[in-house]
Design a protein around this motif. Structure first.
Motif, PDB file in Angstrom:
ATOM      1  N   GLY A 197       0.835  -1.200   0.000  1.00 14.25           N
ATOM      2  CA  GLY A 197       0.000   0.000   0.000  1.00 14.25           C
ATOM      3  C   GLY A 197       0.862   1.239   0.000  1.00 14.25           C
ATOM      4  N   LEU A 198       0.527   2.205  -0.851  1.00 14.53           N
ATOM      5  CA  LEU A 198       1.372   3.381  -1.025  1.00 14.53           C
ATOM      6  C   LEU A 198       1.539   4.186   0.257  1.00 14.53           C
ATOM      7  CD1 LEU A 198       1.473   5.629  -4.104  1.00 14.53           C
ATOM      8  CD2 LEU A 198       1.300   6.702  -1.879  1.00 14.53           C
ATOM      9  N   LEU A 253       4.910   4.779   2.495  1.00  8.57           N
ATOM     10  CA  LEU A 253       5.376   6.122   2.805  1.00  8.57           C
ATOM     11  C   LEU A 253       5.482   6.333   4.309  1.00  8.57           C
ATOM     12  CD1 LEU A 253       3.408   8.256   0.186  1.00  8.57           C
ATOM     13  CD2 LEU A 253       5.818   7.592   0.141  1.00  8.57           C
ATOM     14  N   ALA A 254       4.669   5.631   5.058  1.00  7.16           N
ATOM     15  CA  ALA A 254       4.746   5.716   6.514  1.00  7.16           C
ATOM     16  C   ALA A 254       5.748   4.718   7.077  1.00  7.16           C
ATOM     17  CB  ALA A 254       3.369   5.461   7.126  1.00  7.16           C
ATOM     18  N   ALA A 255       6.515   4.082   6.216  1.00  9.47           N
ATOM     19  CA  ALA A 255       7.548   3.123   6.630  1.00  9.47           C
ATOM     20  C   ALA A 255       6.967   1.934   7.372  1.00  9.47           C
ATOM     21  CB  ALA A 255       8.607   3.817   7.480  1.00  9.47           C
ATOM     22  N   GLY A 256       5.685   1.615   7.064  1.00  3.04           N
ATOM     23  CA  GLY A 256       5.034   0.513   7.764  1.00  3.04           C
ATOM     24  C   GLY A 256       5.743  -0.828   7.632  1.00  3.04           C
ATOM     25  N   PRO A 257       5.981  -1.315   6.415  1.00  6.31           N
ATOM     26  CA  PRO A 257       6.643  -2.611   6.281  1.00  6.31           C
ATOM     27  C   PRO A 257       8.018  -2.646   6.942  1.00  6.31           C
ATOM     28  CG  PRO A 257       5.641  -1.937   4.222  1.00  6.31           C
ATOM     29  CD  PRO A 257       5.575  -0.761   5.123  1.00  6.31           C
ATOM     30  N   ARG A 267       9.595  -5.158   9.885  1.00  3.03           N
ATOM     31  CA  ARG A 267      10.885  -5.851   9.778  1.00  3.03           C
ATOM     32  C   ARG A 267      11.789  -5.489  10.958  1.00  3.03           C
ATOM     33  NH1 ARG A 267      10.458  -3.606   4.507  1.00  3.03           N
ATOM     34  NH2 ARG A 267       9.483  -5.074   3.061  1.00  3.03           N
ATOM     35  N   ARG A 268      11.733  -4.229  11.350  1.00  2.00           N
ATOM     36  CA  ARG A 268      12.579  -3.781  12.464  1.00  2.00           C
ATOM     37  C   ARG A 268      12.174  -4.491  13.764  1.00  2.00           C
ATOM     38  NH1 ARG A 268      16.352  -0.118  12.364  1.00  2.00           N
ATOM     39  NH2 ARG A 268      16.996   1.048  14.208  1.00  2.00           N
ATOM     40  N   TRP A 269      10.870  -4.715  13.946  1.00  2.76           N
ATOM     41  CA  TRP A 269      10.421  -5.436  15.140  1.00  2.76           C
ATOM     42  C   TRP A 269      10.811  -6.911  15.063  1.00  2.76           C
ATOM     43  CZ3 TRP A 269       6.652  -9.394  15.252  1.00  2.76           C
ATOM     44  CH2 TRP A 269       6.332  -9.842  16.534  1.00  2.76           C
ATOM     45  N   GLU A 270      10.610  -7.511  13.907  1.00 10.02           N
ATOM     46  CA  GLU A 270      10.892  -8.939  13.768  1.00 10.02           C
ATOM     47  C   GLU A 270      12.358  -9.270  13.989  1.00 10.02           C
ATOM     48  OE1 GLU A 270       9.404  -9.623   9.891  1.00 10.02           O
ATOM     49  OE2 GLU A 270       7.297  -9.781  10.516  1.00 10.02           O
ATOM     50  N   HIS A 271      13.243  -8.360  13.600  1.00  9.47           N
ATOM     51  CA  HIS A 271      14.681  -8.627  13.713  1.00  9.47           C
ATOM     52  C   HIS A 271      15.323  -7.894  14.894  1.00  9.47           C
ATOM     53  CE1 HIS A 271      14.620 -10.723   9.872  1.00  9.47           C
ATOM     54  NE2 HIS A 271      13.969  -9.705   9.345  1.00  9.47           N
ATOM     55  N   ASP A 276       2.051   3.931  15.205  1.00  4.64           N
ATOM     56  CA  ASP A 276       0.669   3.544  14.924  1.00  4.64           C
ATOM     57  C   ASP A 276       0.568   2.272  14.088  1.00  4.64           C
ATOM     58  OD1 ASP A 276      -0.271   5.647  16.349  1.00  4.64           O
ATOM     59  OD2 ASP A 276      -0.789   6.897  14.629  1.00  4.64           O
ATOM     60  N   PHE A 277       1.259   2.258  12.950  1.00 10.19           N
ATOM     61  CA  PHE A 277       1.161   1.115  12.043  1.00 10.19           C
ATOM     62  C   PHE A 277       1.626  -0.160  12.730  1.00 10.19           C
ATOM     63  CE2 PHE A 277       2.835  -1.748   8.804  1.00 10.19           C
ATOM     64  CZ  PHE A 277       1.781  -1.797   7.907  1.00 10.19           C
ATOM     65  N   LEU A 278       2.716  -0.070  13.463  1.00  6.55           N
ATOM     66  CA  LEU A 278       3.247  -1.236  14.159  1.00  6.55           C
ATOM     67  C   LEU A 278       2.277  -1.705  15.246  1.00  6.55           C
ATOM     68  CD1 LEU A 278       5.692  -3.085  14.290  1.00  6.55           C
ATOM     69  CD2 LEU A 278       6.766  -1.479  15.858  1.00  6.55           C
ATOM     70  N   ALA A 279       1.710  -0.764  15.995  1.00  8.63           N
ATOM     71  CA  ALA A 279       0.761  -1.126  17.049  1.00  8.63           C
ATOM     72  C   ALA A 279      -0.458  -1.825  16.464  1.00  8.63           C
ATOM     73  CB  ALA A 279       0.329   0.124  17.812  1.00  8.63           C
ATOM     74  N   GLN A 280      -0.923  -1.338  15.329  1.00  4.70           N
ATOM     75  CA  GLN A 280      -2.098  -1.939  14.700  1.00  4.70           C
ATOM     76  C   GLN A 280      -1.795  -3.359  14.216  1.00  4.70           C
ATOM     77  OE1 GLN A 280      -3.538  -0.363  10.886  1.00  4.70           O
ATOM     78  NE2 GLN A 280      -5.534  -0.084  11.852  1.00  4.70           N
ATOM     79  N   GLN A 281      -0.629  -3.538  13.593  1.00  3.08           N
ATOM     80  CA  GLN A 281      -0.275  -4.856  13.084  1.00  3.08           C
ATOM     81  C   GLN A 281      -0.069  -5.858  14.221  1.00  3.08           C
ATOM     82  OE1 GLN A 281      -0.179  -5.664   9.707  1.00  3.08           O
ATOM     83  NE2 GLN A 281      -1.145  -3.641   9.642  1.00  3.08           N
ATOM     84  N   LEU A 282       0.595  -5.435  15.288  1.00  8.95           N
ATOM     85  CA  LEU A 282       0.846  -6.345  16.411  1.00  8.95           C
ATOM     86  C   LEU A 282      -0.436  -6.626  17.175  1.00  8.95           C
ATOM     87  CD1 LEU A 282       4.298  -5.104  17.767  1.00  8.95           C
ATOM     88  CD2 LEU A 282       3.802  -7.027  16.259  1.00  8.95           C
TER      89      LEU A 282
END
Length: 657
Positions: free
Chosen positions: A239-240, A244-248, A252-256, A343-349
């Motif tokens: 998703g664009l 742009l919000a560096a979501g992906p 990756r930063r959390w996983e590693h 925000d994006f990380l909190a939502q995904q987790l």
């Protein structure tokens, strides 16, 4: 500017005077007048600035790439901008609804800047600031309520009449809201009418997660001169706006992440999942992290923990300014800075860890160190929904110290369920001394009465198991079932029906079966329904063979139902829940109960899913059969709940109170 409708910005006025080649004396007089008008306007409220004077970052735009990428027009922009333009004449209340990192705040910023750029801007920190806005002179402003959910559970509450007053005063009130929060607040079985009325009053605009084809085309035109948008278009699956919000990259930063950084990020995201929106001070975060670490990892000094948090989790990603765990200023002046998951990380987790109960270290750190009654209240409710009653008791005691008058009543009733009537009385006596609320005194009388009613059951000549069962029921429902049994014994038919219904809801098949065998019609019907629901075909067939018409009817229906495939519906309902559709909880937990899926129901309890606790307890009770010891354990589980790791807390233990 020439029409005199707004005070121009200083650089604009100076350029205009340069163009006119204004004489020095006239220029000085004009600038003096501008200063006076500006000072008078600023007296309206200290710290107020024009919309155009505020950066996107200050308004919550995820400015993760420098410079800020060009704005890709959205299909809803004309509608949004027209509503704001209309609002400049008569006020408005607009809320953009969508997922995290879908461009809600950026679209709102661009629209407000375009249509009301010279308006004053107010960014209330809480609802008290909003009330103060209403007390100020009538001078319209843009009232920026980004992440409006943080205002819902505050005291005083954000209400429709409050916002309607701002709109009537000519204010442009705007905000954003996650879709799952919107769905939950609109569910009448989850929240009260106040929040629904407020959201119904709002002009709502939906922000899709992904760009439409027309928007993608606009993005490709911008990509010719904007490298950030060009790079985002190369990763269409994410998703664009998310890229742009560096979501992906955040994921990756959390996983590693190394262990201490990962523990801190996960703890902060779990705090958001429990309803905590304020930044977590470093000492609170360090205390919360311990439950996410192995014992060897816990042996290192907390200084090492914090060093890893600051050097990894709080550091911006690549050349962006977004971190997985950014350090933010306190919610209000004077409060310490802290960390809050992106925000994006909190939502995904939240979606990924939905069925995992956070460790005790997080609960206790939040309960003991936060000072907001609203947030502690949310923790109490979250603990109750997960059957973590020790933690609920801890939160209620904390609320009492913060001056919440109703907490002592809730704590007392929790202690009553645990057969700690003396402690319940002490809590209420303390509450009566500290306030004039008659509810506390009424609750004290009720507990004292229960204590008197409980004594005969402790010394009764009945069999010990039966007396203990009656005692647990008395304490659990504060005499409801015992009163129904008494009235039923006197021939009250309505009480007999109500008792049968209560037994079915709690999975008390043994007593329900006894009443059905004794000729109680409704008990027989409910028993047949329960046997069919639990797929106990053998007993259902036996009762049908003996002439039980309800059993025969349910046996036929069960045969038809067994051909259905529930896995797809369960997956759909869980997806709906993850997306914030709280209304799916009832059907999901009912279906899991029908399937007898204890493990799945326990997972929903850990997730705090509504109805999951009652359905799990009913399933466990129904599985006890005639085993009095097993039924006793279920009743104790009903009273004491579970530890954070899911093991039963079948004794009083220690609620750290």
């Amino acid at each position: 500017m020439l029409q005199g409708q707004r005070t121009p910005q200083k650089p604009v006025l100076e350029s205009f005077l340069d163009a006119l080649n204004a004489p020095p004396t006239e220029r000085a007089e004009i600038m003096k007048t501008w200063e006076r008008l500006t000072d008078e306007s600023r007296e309206w409220q200290a710290g107020l600035v024009r919309v155009t004077e505020v950066s996107p970052r200050e308004l919550g735009v995820n400015a993760t790439i420098r410079p800020l990428p060009g704005y890709v027009p959205r299909l809803f922009d004309p509608d949004l901008r027209q509503r704001i333009e209309d609002g400049t004449r008569r006020g408005c209340f607009i809320v953009l609804i969508g997922g995290s990192s879908t461009g809600k705040t950026r679209s709102l910023y661009e629209a407000v800047r375009a249509e009301a750029g010279q308006w004053w801007l107010a960014q209330p920190a809480d609802t008290r600031d909003i009330y103060r806005l209403l007390d100020e002179p009538d001078r319209p402003a843009v009232v920026w309520l980004d992440e409006i959910a943080r205002f819902f559970d505050q005291t005083p509450a954000l209400t429709k009449p409050q916002v309607a007053r701002m709109v009537r005063a000519g204010h442009i009130v705007v905000g954003t809201l996650w879709f799952e929060d919107y769905s939950a607040r609109m569910d009448s079985r989850v929240t009260g009418a106040v929040e629904r009325e407020l959201l119904l009053f709002a002009e709502k605009i939906d922000v899709p997660r992904y760009f439409r084809p027309e928007e993608q085309l606009s993005a490709r035109r911008l990509a010719a001169t904007d490298s950030a948008i060009r790079a985002a278009l190369d990763a269409p699956d994410d998703g664009l706006t998310q890229v742009l919000a560096a979501g992906p990259e955040l994921m990756r930063r959390w996983e590693h992440a190394p262990p201490y950084a990962r523990a801190a990020i996960t703890a902060a995201a779990d705090a958001r999942r429990l309803g905590i929106l304020s930044p977590l001070p470093s000492d609170l975060l360090l205390e919360a992290m311990s439950g996410y670490l192995s014992r060897p990892e816990q042996a290192a000094s907390q200084q090492k923990w914090l060093m890893e948090v600051t050097s990894y989790a709080a550091q911006p990603i690549n050349e962006t300014s977004l971190a997985a765990l950014p350090r933010e200023a306190g919610e209000r002046p004077g409060t310490p800075p802290g960390y809050r998951a992106a925000d994006f990380l909190a939502q995904q987790l939240r979606a990924q860890h939905r069925a995992q109960c956070p460790p005790e270290s997080l609960w206790t750190a939040l309960i003991d160190r936060l000072d907001s009654r609203d947030e502690i209240r949310r923790l109490s409710d979250a603990a109750a929904a997960r059957m973590r009653y020790r933690l609920q008791a801890r939160a209620l005691r904390r609320l009492m110290t913060l001056g919440d008058g109703g907490a002592c009543i809730e704590l007392a009733l929790l202690l009553v369920r645990r057969d700690d009537l003396e402690a319940a009385e002490s809590v209420l006596v303390e509450g009566v001394r500290g306030q004039r609320d008659t509810r506390t005194a009424t609750a004290l009388v009720e507990v004292m009465t229960l204590r008197e009613r409980a004594e005969p059951l402790r010394t009764t000549d009945r069999t010990a198991a039966n007396a203990r069962r009656l005692l647990w029921d008395l304490l659990y429902d504060r005499g409801e079932s015992l009163d129904l049994r008494t009235k039923d014994g006197r021939g009250d038919l309505t009480a007999g029906d109500d008792l049968a219904t209560l037994l079915a809801e709690r999975g008390e098949l043994t007593e329900l079966r006894e009443r059905a065998n004794a000729g109680h019609r409704l008990a027989a019907d409910l028993l047949a329904e329960m046997l069919a629901t639990l797929r106990r075909s053998t007993e259902l067939a036996a009762r049908a063979k003996e002439g039980d018409q309800a059993a025969a009817t349910w046996l036929d229906q069960q045969t038809d139902a067994e051909t259905a495939e529930p896995a797809a519906e369960i997956a759909r309902l869980r997806a709906d829940l993850a997306a914030g559709a709280a209304s799916a909880a009832d059907r999901l937990t009912s279906l899991l109960f029908e399937l007898g899926d204890e493990a799945a129901l326990r997972a929903e309890v850990d997730a705090g899913t509504p109805h999951a606790v009652d359905r799990l307890l009913a399933l466990l009770m129904a599985g006890c059969g005639d085993d009095a010891t097993a039924a006793e354990e279920v009743r104790r589980l009903r009273a004491f709940g579970m530890h954070c790791d899911g093991t039963p807390a079948l004794t009083e233990g220690n609620d750290h109170g």
